[in-house]
Write an enzyme that holds these catalytic residues in place. Structure first.
Site, PDB file in Angstrom:
ATOM      1  N   CYS B  84       0.843  -1.196   0.000  1.00 12.33           N
ATOM      2  CA  CYS B  84       0.000   0.000   0.000  1.00 12.33           C
ATOM      3  C   CYS B  84       0.883   1.252   0.000  1.00 12.33           C
ATOM      4  O   CYS B  84       1.641   1.458  -0.934  1.00 12.33           O
ATOM      5  CB  CYS B  84      -0.985  -0.033   1.159  1.00 12.33           C
ATOM      6  SG  CYS B  84      -2.301   1.188   1.006  1.00 12.33           S
ATOM      7  N   HIS B 190      -3.773  -4.733  -0.412  1.00 18.47           N
ATOM      8  CA  HIS B 190      -3.327  -5.319   0.848  1.00 18.47           C
ATOM      9  C   HIS B 190      -3.389  -6.849   0.747  1.00 18.47           C
ATOM     10  O   HIS B 190      -4.464  -7.414   0.889  1.00 18.47           O
ATOM     11  CB  HIS B 190      -4.231  -4.865   1.995  1.00 18.47           C
ATOM     12  CG  HIS B 190      -3.997  -3.451   2.402  1.00 18.47           C
ATOM     13  ND1 HIS B 190      -3.092  -3.098   3.356  1.00 18.47           N
ATOM     14  CD2 HIS B 190      -4.537  -2.293   1.963  1.00 18.47           C
ATOM     15  CE1 HIS B 190      -3.085  -1.791   3.504  1.00 18.47           C
ATOM     16  NE2 HIS B 190      -3.957  -1.266   2.663  1.00 18.47           N
ATOM     17  N   GLU B 192      -2.507  -8.905   2.877  1.00 20.46           N
ATOM     18  CA  GLU B 192      -2.895  -9.445   4.191  1.00 20.46           C
ATOM     19  C   GLU B 192      -4.381  -9.236   4.469  1.00 20.46           C
ATOM     20  O   GLU B 192      -4.886  -9.652   5.499  1.00 20.46           O
ATOM     21  CB  GLU B 192      -2.020  -8.811   5.287  1.00 20.46           C
ATOM     22  CG  GLU B 192      -2.393  -7.405   5.748  1.00 20.46           C
ATOM     23  CD  GLU B 192      -2.004  -6.281   4.784  1.00 20.46           C
ATOM     24  OE1 GLU B 192      -1.630  -6.586   3.633  1.00 20.46           O
ATOM     25  OE2 GLU B 192      -2.112  -5.105   5.174  1.00 20.46           O
TER      26      GLU B 192
END
Lengths: 256, 208
Positions: B84, B190, B192
């Site tokens: 990001c 992202h 994650e």
């Protein structure tokens, strides 16, 4: 058209998760109950995002909330917004270091706009979600604060204007009249928004089944629908609601 | 340092907890650190980040984290993944909060998302968006050429025709969704937070 989002909201109070009806709270279960009935810790969940709010009516225990947030988000690879009583940059930072990706603000929008400014400088506007809880009176929508215990002097349109001057990434709009009723979203509230709103909008309040989710997401003004209905979507309820919305032609990311 | 150690660079911004949990979930050992020694001797670095480019670069410069990252890359041949804002920081510069120089590990510039058509787009760009990746990109191995990932950003990296490999996405305009330049990788999305697809990207990076 961009892909829309389905969001689940968890209302937290001192270790328990709550069901809210018109902002009156009822205890449902703890983290273990949540894991058994929803399993947000499993990879590949049915929702795009989680919003976790500390709605405690007592003085809040931020440290405990953050500890539980860490446990909740341990194996949850979906975005998480957290809030409830955020009154300082340090408080927001603590949430962001405990699993939250975004911070939800409500009362601060009206009472501490300078805090919202500072949060924006520190974390960026994309990190800030403005929660606007509206009361419906004589065809007007009036914004409330402090867990809806106090009315502000602002109509919904006014509070959106306030947000436009602040570093706000998303509007998270709730209708208190519909909150927790399961009677469907208050779509009328959308007519009270400015026509040129360029901030993504999350609508909640009243979702009782997957049909309501579809009704909300089908509206072009709505970017995401959220539900905090802790009892209606247990087990695979959220997966089924998501599949149903996709089958109805709603553009949602496909997690299957 | 253990083989499976992954240093997650802590410069005070971003959701380090989620990145660390994802790394751990994949069987690696996350070390969240701002210690220059740990960063400069790392084999695997992740630069996460949420927030303002300007503020992030100020912190990174004043704490000399930029030098430690450079040392890891050059002396240690470490691999680096920026996530990001972390990806944007890899670039040459950004216009967020006024002009600021980036780490300059890739040549691209960062600008506010604009709509190239008459149709207005909402900013930030939030949600799952389709990403179209260059088939040669290592971090997309095992994924379909068009997969969806989770984005939340108001600024984006512009595409430059240079030696980097790109994955692209669209929101008002076309922008860099992921970049690969030697041992330097970045994702605007992202990983994650992107469920199975995201974990796969992260796993691909960690296994390189």
């Amino acid at each position: 058209m961009t892909t829309k989002r389905l969001i689940f909201t968890l209302l937290y109070d001192s270790g328990s998760f709550m069901l809210s009806r018109n902002f009156r709270l009822q205890r449902v279960g703890n983290l273990k109950w949540l894991e058994e009935n929803y399993g947000f810790g499993k990879v590949g969940s049915a929702i795009d995002e989680l919003i976790v709010l500390d709605v405690s009516r007592q003085p809040r225990n931020i440290e405990r909330f953050c500890e539980d947030l860490k446990l909740l988000t341990l194996d949850c690879f979906a975005p998480i917004a957290a809030g409830g009583g955020v009154r300082s940059v340090d408080h927001a930072r603590l949430l962001l270091r405990s699993g939250a990706d975004k911070v939800v603000v409500n009362t601060a929008i009206y009472d501490q706009p300078e805090l919202v400014e500072n949060l924006g400088k520190e974390f960026g506007a994309q990190c800030l979600v403005a929660s606007i809880d509206c009361e419906h009176n004589n065809g007007m929508f009036v914004a409330t604060k402090k867990n809806s215990f106090e009315l502000t002097n602002h109509t919904l349109a006014d509070s959106i204007k306030i947000c436009a001057r602040l570093p706000i990434g998303e509007i998270y709009l709730n209708s208190i009249a519909r909150d927790g009723t399961g009677n469907g979203l208050h779509l009328e509230i959308l007519d009270h928004l400015p026509a040129n709103l360029t901030t993504p909008l999350i609508l909640m309040g009243g979702v009782g089944n997957s049909k309501h989710i579809v009704e909300g997401l089908r509206d072009s003004r709505v970017d995401a629908v959220a539900t905090a209905n802790l009892l209606n979507f247990m087990g695979d309820g959220l997966s089924r609601a998501r599949r149903n919305a996709i089958n109805e032609g709603i553009d949602l990311a496909n997690f299957d | 340092m253990a083989d499976r150690a992954v240093v997650i660079v802590d410069y005070g911004m971003g959701n380090l907890w989620s990145v660390a949990s994802a790394v751990k979930h994949l069987g690696f050992e996350p070390i969240v650190s701002s210690d220059l020694e740990s960063i400069s001797t790392a084999d695997t670095l992740i630069l996460p980040g949420v927030g303002s480019f300007n503020r992030a670069m100020q912190t990174i410069r004043s704490s000399e984290i930029d030098k430690a990252i450079g040392e890891a890359l050059h002396a240690n041949e470490a691999k680096l993944l920026g996530i990001c804002l972390g990806m944007q920081l890899l670039g040459r510069s950004s216009m967020e909060d006024g002009f600021s120089d980036g780490l300059g590990l890739v040549d691209n510039e960062v600008k506010k998302i604009t709509s190239v058509s008459d149709q207005q787009v909402k900013i930030p760009n939030i949600g799952f968006r389709e990403v179209q990746a260059d088939e040669e990109m290592k971090i997309f191995g095992g994924l379909e050429t068009r997969s969806q990932f989770y984005f939340v950003h108001s600024f984006c990296m512009q595409i430059l025709d240079d030696r980097s490999k790109y994955a692209i996405a669209h929101h008002g305009q076309t922008f860099v969704a992921a970049i690969e330049s030697g041992r330097v990788f970045g994702t605007q999305f992202h990983p994650e937070k992107s469920q199975k697809n995201g974990l796969k990207v992260l796993q691909n990076f960690l296994n390189l």
